[in-house]
Design a protein around this motif. Structure first.
Motif, short mmCIF file in Angstrom:
data_model
loop_
_atom_site.label_atom_id
_atom_site.label_comp_id
_atom_site.label_asym_id
_atom_site.label_seq_id
_atom_site.Cartn_x
_atom_site.Cartn_y
_atom_site.Cartn_z
N ARG A 126 0.84 -1.21 0.00
CA ARG A 126 0.00 0.00 0.00
C ARG A 126 0.87 1.25 0.00
O ARG A 126 0.59 2.22 -0.72
CB ARG A 126 -0.92 0.01 1.22
N THR A 127 1.91 1.24 0.82
CA THR A 127 2.80 2.41 0.90
C THR A 127 3.53 2.63 -0.43
O THR A 127 3.66 3.77 -0.89
CB THR A 127 3.81 2.24 2.04
N LEU A 128 4.00 1.54 -1.05
CA LEU A 128 4.68 1.68 -2.34
C LEU A 128 3.72 2.21 -3.41
O LEU A 128 4.09 3.09 -4.21
CB LEU A 128 5.26 0.34 -2.77
N LEU A 129 2.49 1.70 -3.41
CA LEU A 129 1.50 2.24 -4.34
C LEU A 129 1.21 3.71 -4.04
O LEU A 129 0.99 4.51 -4.95
CB LEU A 129 0.21 1.42 -4.26
N GLY A 130 1.22 4.05 -2.74
CA GLY A 130 1.00 5.44 -2.36
C GLY A 130 2.09 6.34 -2.91
O GLY A 130 1.82 7.44 -3.41
N VAL A 131 3.34 5.89 -2.82
CA VAL A 131 4.46 6.67 -3.36
C VAL A 131 4.31 6.83 -4.87
O VAL A 131 4.53 7.92 -5.42
CB VAL A 131 5.81 6.00 -3.01
N ILE A 132 3.94 5.75 -5.56
CA ILE A 132 3.74 5.82 -7.01
C ILE A 132 2.61 6.79 -7.34
O ILE A 132 2.71 7.59 -8.29
CB ILE A 132 3.45 4.42 -7.57
N LEU A 133 1.53 6.73 -6.56
CA LEU A 133 0.41 7.65 -6.78
C LEU A 133 0.84 9.10 -6.57
O LEU A 133 0.50 9.98 -7.38
CB LEU A 133 -0.74 7.30 -5.83
N ILE A 134 1.59 9.36 -5.52
CA ILE A 134 2.07 10.72 -5.24
C ILE A 134 2.95 11.22 -6.39
O ILE A 134 2.77 12.35 -6.88
CB ILE A 134 2.86 10.74 -3.91
N LEU A 135 3.88 10.38 -6.84
CA LEU A 135 4.75 10.77 -7.94
C LEU A 135 3.96 10.99 -9.23
O LEU A 135 4.23 11.94 -9.98
CB LEU A 135 5.82 9.70 -8.17
N GLY A 136 2.99 10.12 -9.48
CA GLY A 136 2.20 10.24 -10.70
C GLY A 136 1.37 11.52 -10.73
O GLY A 136 1.31 12.21 -11.76
N ILE A 137 0.72 11.82 -9.61
CA ILE A 137 -0.09 13.04 -9.55
C ILE A 137 0.79 14.28 -9.69
O ILE A 137 0.47 15.21 -10.45
CB ILE A 137 -0.89 13.08 -8.23
N TYR A 138 1.91 14.28 -8.98
CA TYR A 138 2.81 15.44 -9.05
C TYR A 138 3.35 15.62 -10.47
O TYR A 138 3.33 16.74 -11.02
CB TYR A 138 3.95 15.25 -8.05
N LEU A 186 -1.36 17.39 -3.16
CA LEU A 186 -2.56 16.60 -3.43
C LEU A 186 -2.28 15.10 -3.36
O LEU A 186 -3.15 14.32 -2.94
CB LEU A 186 -3.10 16.96 -4.81
N GLY A 187 -1.07 14.69 -3.72
CA GLY A 187 -0.73 13.27 -3.77
C GLY A 187 -0.95 12.51 -2.47
O GLY A 187 -1.69 11.52 -2.44
N PRO A 188 -0.33 12.92 -1.35
CA PRO A 188 -0.53 12.18 -0.11
C PRO A 188 -1.96 12.25 0.41
O PRO A 188 -2.43 11.31 1.06
CB PRO A 188 0.45 12.85 0.87
N VAL A 189 -2.65 13.34 0.12
CA VAL A 189 -4.06 13.45 0.53
C VAL A 189 -4.88 12.34 -0.13
O VAL A 189 -5.67 11.64 0.52
CB VAL A 189 -4.61 14.84 0.18
N LEU A 190 -4.71 12.18 -1.45
CA LEU A 190 -5.44 11.14 -2.16
C LEU A 190 -4.95 9.74 -1.77
O LEU A 190 -5.74 8.80 -1.71
CB LEU A 190 -5.31 11.34 -3.66
N ALA A 191 -3.66 9.61 -1.49
CA ALA A 191 -3.11 8.29 -1.13
C ALA A 191 -3.73 7.76 0.16
O ALA A 191 -4.10 6.58 0.23
CB ALA A 191 -1.59 8.37 -0.99
N VAL A 192 -3.84 8.61 1.17
CA VAL A 192 -4.39 8.11 2.43
C VAL A 192 -5.88 7.81 2.32
O VAL A 192 -6.39 6.90 2.97
CB VAL A 192 -4.13 9.08 3.61
N VAL A 193 -6.57 8.56 1.47
CA VAL A 193 -8.01 8.31 1.29
C VAL A 193 -8.25 7.04 0.49
O VAL A 193 -9.04 6.17 0.88
CB VAL A 193 -8.68 9.53 0.60
N ILE A 194 -7.55 6.90 -0.64
CA ILE A 194 -7.81 5.80 -1.55
C ILE A 194 -7.20 4.49 -1.07
O ILE A 194 -7.85 3.43 -1.09
CB ILE A 194 -7.27 6.14 -2.96
N LEU A 195 -5.94 4.54 -0.61
CA LEU A 195 -5.22 3.31 -0.29
C LEU A 195 -5.27 2.93 1.18
O LEU A 195 -5.15 1.74 1.51
CB LEU A 195 -3.75 3.46 -0.71
N HIS A 196 -5.44 3.91 2.07
CA HIS A 196 -5.35 3.62 3.50
C HIS A 196 -6.66 3.89 4.25
O HIS A 196 -6.73 3.65 5.46
CB HIS A 196 -4.20 4.41 4.12
#
Length: 296
Positions: free
Chosen positions: A29-41, A84-94
């Motif tokens: 989940r954390t690795l996907l979160g990092v990918i999501l953060i990088l992708g959004i940014y 925006l990345g970490p905000v969406l990561a915690v909502v979607i993945l966590h």
């Protein structure tokens, strides 16, 4: 969490801060979160650069060097995507609320103000000390005041985005999974430092910048672990960057909002190195004073 965190490096408040991350702390989940953060940014940054290129045409590249007030504000605005990345990561993945990245709001605001106050007070003392290198006026005071509200908002966004990613998302998620500070304190700080590696701008001081930034990351991570909120780290970061961007800068990228500049550029290795080492020593002093102030 597989084991309890070392008490000397943390606090009950930090355990409470990490608690919302424990329910879904799997590494995937954390690795996907990092990918999501990088992708959004990266995606929003690409759209932003495309818009700037269409709007300003041939002058876009020079504008984004942030040698002018408008350019600097625009560069700071690009960090909205990172926030925006970490905000969406915690909502979607966590499946947790974004405000859990910050911690309890009232203590966070208090920690923010205390730490920012320590940085600004010491910076003022340092700027008033005699014997420093001569300064050159960069920006007219009237123009500086016109841009000050946007500049402060931009610095708030930029520093907040980096804190949400490194001392918020990564530190929380890794602390929820690992007991060792090497994982949740050192690793994010080293990554934070490496992302500031820029030999094109800093030349022979590029690795010293990495070391200074990693040290900053360690100090911010320690303040977060001591207080259990993102407030202290964010206050430290905002005040530190405000002094560097709004008052005294070396000539080069991101000097567009500074009142004064040193009479040398960021490429000048010999002139910059003593200042960088002095900044690192100042960070350690700020850390010690901030910890003392926060305990009260």
């Amino acid at each position: 969490m597989t084991a309890s965190m070392p008490a000397r490096l943390t606090s009950p408040a930090f355990s409470a801060y990490v608690a919302p991350a424990r329910g879904r702390a799997q590494l995937w989940r954390t690795l996907l979160g990092v990918i999501l953060i990088l992708g959004i940014y990266a995606g929003l940054l690409a759209l932003f650069l495309l818009a700037i290129d269409r709007w300003y045409g041939p002058g876009a590249e020079r504008l984004l060097q942030a040698r002018s007030p408008v350019g600097t504000v625009l560069v700071l605005a690009t960090f909205l995507g990172m926030a925006l990345g970490p905000v969406l990561a915690v909502v979607i993945l966590h499946r947790r609320r974004p405000l859990t990245l910050i911690g309890p709001l009232r203590p966070a605001l208090r920690d923010f103000c205390i730490t920012a106050g320590v940085v600004l007070a010491l910076s003022l003392v340092w700027m008033l000390l005699p014997g420093g290198p001569p300064l050159e006026r960069k920006l007219d005071l009237g123009l500086w005041f016109q841009f000050l509200p946007l500049a402060l908002l931009g610095i708030l966004v930029q520093t907040g985005a980096e804190e949400l990613v490194f001392r918020g998302y990564l530190q929380q998620q890794l602390a929820a999974r690992f007991a060792t500070p090497l994982a949740w304190m050192v690793l994010p700080s080293v990554l934070f430092g490496l992302l500031h590696y820029d030999p094109q701008t800093m030349g022979g001081n590029a690795w010293l910048i990495v070391a200074a930034t990693a040290l900053f990351g360690l100090i911010a991570a320690d303040l977060t672990a001591r207080t259990g909120t993102l407030g202290a780290a964010w206050g430290l970061h905002l005040a530190n960057n405000a002094v560097a961007l709004l008052f005294i800068s070396a000539e080069g990228p991101l000097d567009g909002l500074s009142l004064w500049t040193y009479p040398f550029s960021q490429h000048d290795v010999a002139a910059m190195r003593p200042l960088l080492l002095l900044d690192m020593a100042g960070l350690v002093l700020i850390w010690a004073l901030a910890r003392r102030a926060l305990r009260r």
